[in-house]
Design an enzyme around this catalytic site. Structure first.
Site, PDB file in Angstrom:
ATOM      1  CG  ASP A  41      -1.957   0.991   1.265  1.00  0.00           C
ATOM      2  OD1 ASP A  41      -3.091   0.634   1.613  1.00  0.00           O
ATOM      3  OD2 ASP A  41      -1.680   2.161   0.931  1.00  0.00           O
ATOM      4  CG  ASP A 136      -3.390   3.709  -2.913  1.00  0.00           C
ATOM      5  OD1 ASP A 136      -4.375   3.009  -3.182  1.00  0.00           O
ATOM      6  OD2 ASP A 136      -3.317   4.396  -1.891  1.00  0.00           O
ATOM      7  CD  GLU A 137      -5.608  -1.505  -0.657  1.00  0.00           C
ATOM      8  OE1 GLU A 137      -6.336  -0.507  -0.837  1.00  0.00           O
ATOM      9  OE2 GLU A 137      -5.962  -2.509  -0.034  1.00  0.00           O
TER      10      GLU A 137
END
Length: 438
Positions: A41, A136-137
Site C-alpha cells: 500500500d 495504490d494498493e
DNA sequence: TCTGGGGTCCTAGGACCC
DNA sequence: TCTGGGGTCCTAGGACCC
C-alpha cells in the site's frame, strides 16, 4: 451469483489462527501448503505524489481533493495533515477548520495513474500473481514463486526498496497467509514499515484490533456492533455465525470468518469492468433543466470517451441524481443492442432524467451517468451504419480533445443544450455549467 | 463536520413464466 | 376460479472500499 466480495468459506485450504470455527475447519487429510500473500500500500499516495511534484511541500500538511471553499472531501492527506486530525473522506471545509495552514490541492489523476502504472510494473517483476486492488494498493501471491527466492522475506524487502527507489514513494507492506491477514498486517506496518504475521501468531494479533479495522465493517455496522458493546475483533468471537448473519446478511458470514483470520479468496484477476460512470457535484445546487441536461450531455461525452478507450459497450444506462437534501435516486434502462455512442446514449439519459426529476423538482446537487453490464464487443448482427458514423465522430472528437483539452471542441448537441466552457490559466478548459456561481 | 468520484457487491420486490 | 410455488429477470437502493 458472482464471485463473493469477500472470503468464500474455504473448506480445505486456509491456515487459520487458533479459534477455527467448526464449519471452516480444514480437512485433516490433505492440508494444502500455507499461502504467501503480500499486501502493498503506497503511503498517502496522492499527497506524496504532490510532494514529489513540488518539493517545497515537503513537511507541510498537504490535503488533496479540492480547494477549501469547495464542496468536496479530502481524498488523501499527508501524515503532517493527519496530526491535525484531518482524515481522508473529511469535508474540505472541516479540514480547513482543523488545519488552517494546510496546503489544499485539487490533484491530477493522470499523474497519479502514471505513478500507479510504474508501481505495478515493478511488482510484476516479482510475481505474475498481482491483484490491483486500487491505484495504490496491491496483493501479491508469492506461493508459486517460493522456489525462486531463497528467502521470501528478503524478496519482499528487496521489492519494497525497489519501489521506493524507483518511484520516490514509500510503501507499507504486510505479509501473511491470506488476503485479510495481509491487509491487517499492512495496517500495523504503516507508515512505511513491513510486518510479517508469523504462523501461529494470528489469534493474538487479531484479538485486540479495533472492530473497524476489519474490511467490510463500515460506519453502519460499527453503530450496530457498538450498541452490542463490541469494540475489538476478539469481542466478535463471542457472536455466532447465525447471529452475525441475521444482523448483516451475507456480509455477516464474511465478518464471522475474517474475524477469525479465515479467508480463502484467491487474488482477483483483471477482467472486463462491471461499470463505468461519470458524475459531478455542482458548486451550488441547480434546478434549471437546460443546464442540467447540458451537463448530462457533457458527462455522456466523457463516459463514451472512457468506453472507447477501454473498448467497451454498455447494455445498461443509468442516470443518478442527488437532491439538495442529499437524497439520491437513480433510473436505469436495459438496452437490447449494446451502446457506446453519445448520440445513442444521450437520448436515453435525457428520458431517464426527465422521468426521475419530473416529480419533485427539488434543486439538484449532483447528476451522474453510468454504463453497466459491459461487453468487449458489439454483436456483428447488430451492425448499423448510423452507429458506425457515430463511432467515427466519437473517435475524431477524442483526438481533438486529447490534443487541445476537453472543452476545445463542442458537439452540435452540446452547443444546442448550452454547454459552456471557459479557459482558466491553471486548469485549461473548464465546464462552466458546473460552476455557474463563480 | 453540510457530506467527492469511481467502483463492487448484496438485497428486496415485482413481473413474468411454467 | 378465489388461488401454488419456484425460478429468473429487472429495477431500485444501500453498504462498503479506496
Amino acid at each position: 451469483m458472482g464471485t463473493p466480495r469477500r472470503s468464500a468459506p474455504c473448506p480445505a485450504g486456509e491456515s487459520a489462527p487458533g479459534k477455527i470455527p467448526e464449519d471452516a475447519r480444514p480437512s485433516r487429510l490433505r492440508l494444502p501448503p500455507r499461502r504467501a500473500i503480500v499486501h502493498v500500500d503506497i503511503d498517502a499516495f496522492f499527497a506524496s505524489v504532490e510532494v514529489l511534484l513540488d518539493p517545497t511541500l515537503k513537511g507541510k500538511p498537504v490535503i488533496v481533493g479540492g480547494l477549501p471553499h469547495e464542496r468536496g472531501v479530502a481524498s488523501t492527506c499527508s501524515y503532517e495533515a493527519r496530526t491535525y486530525g484531518v482524515r481522508s473522506g473529511m469535508p474540505l471545509r472541516r479540514c480547513r477548520q482543523l488545519c488552517p495552514g494546510g496546503v489544499f490541492v485539487r490533484g491530477n489523476h493522470r499523474v497519479y495513474q502514471a505513478f500507479s502504472e510504474k508501481f505495478f510494473r515493478i511488482l510484476r517483476d516479482y510475481t505474475p500473481d498481482v491483484e490491483e486492488a486500487s491505484l495504490d494498493e496491491a496483493y501479491l501471491d508469492l506461493t508459486r514463486c517460493r522456489r525462486l527466492y531463497p528467502s521470501l522475506g528478503a524478496a519482499v524487502r528487496d521489492m519494497k526498496v525497489r519501489v521506493e527507489r524507483e518511484t520516490g514513494l514509500t510503501v507499507s507492506v504486510g505479509a501473511a497467509s491470506n488476503k485479510v491477514l495481509a491487509k491487517l498486517a499492512t495496517r500495523k506496518a504503516k507508515p512505511g514499515g513491513l510486518f510479517e504475521l508469523a504462523p501461529g501468531a494470528e489469534e493474538e494479533f487479531l484479538r485486540g484490533l479495533p472492530i473497524d479495522a476489519l474490511p467490510g465493517i463500515g460506519p453502519k455496522a460499527q453503530v450496530v456492533l457498538r450498541l452490542l458493546n463490541l469494540r475489538t475483533i476478539g469481542d466478535l468471537w463471542g457472536l455466532s455465525r447465525a447471529t452475525l448473519h441475521s444482523l448483516f446478511g451475507a456480509g455477516g458470514d464474511e465478518i464471522y470468518l475474517q474475524s477469525r483470520g479465515v479467508d480463502g479468496r484467491a487474488l482477483a484477476a483483471a477482467g472486463v469492468p462491471k461499470s463505468v460512470s461519470r458524475e459531478t457535484t455542482f458548486l451550488e445546487d441547480l434546478w434549471d433543466e437546460r443546464l442540467l441536461l447540458a451537463h448530462l450531455a457533457y458527462l455522456c461525452d466523457r463516459l463514451t470517451l472512457a468506453l472507447r478507450r477501454e473498448g467497451l459497450y454498455a447494455h445498461v444506462i443509468e442516470v443518478k441524481a442527488r437532491y439538495a437534501d442529499f437524497r439520491t435516486e437513480a433510473r436505469r434502462r436495459l438496452v437490447l443492442s449494446p451502446l457506446r455512442e453519445t448520440g445513442r446514449i444521450f437520448p436515453i439519459v435525457r428520458d431517464l432524467f426527465r422521468e426521475l426529476w419530473s416529480g419533485s423538482r427539488l434543486a439538484l446537487r449532483l447528476v451522474g451517468v453510468k454504463a453497466a453490464d459491459l461487453a468487449r464487443s458489439r454483436p456483428l448482427s447488430l451492425f448499423e451504419p448510423s452507429a458506425e458514423r457515430e463511432e467515427r465522430l466519437g473517435r475524431a472528437l477524442d483526438e481533438v480533445r486529447a490534443k487541445y483539452g476537453f472543452g476545445s471542441v463542442l458537439t452540435v448537441r452540446e452547443r444546442m443544450l448550452g454547454v459552456l466552457y471557459g479557459f482558466e490559466a491553471d486548469r485549461g478548459f473548464v465546464l462552466k455549467t458546473a460552476s455557474l456561481t463563480k
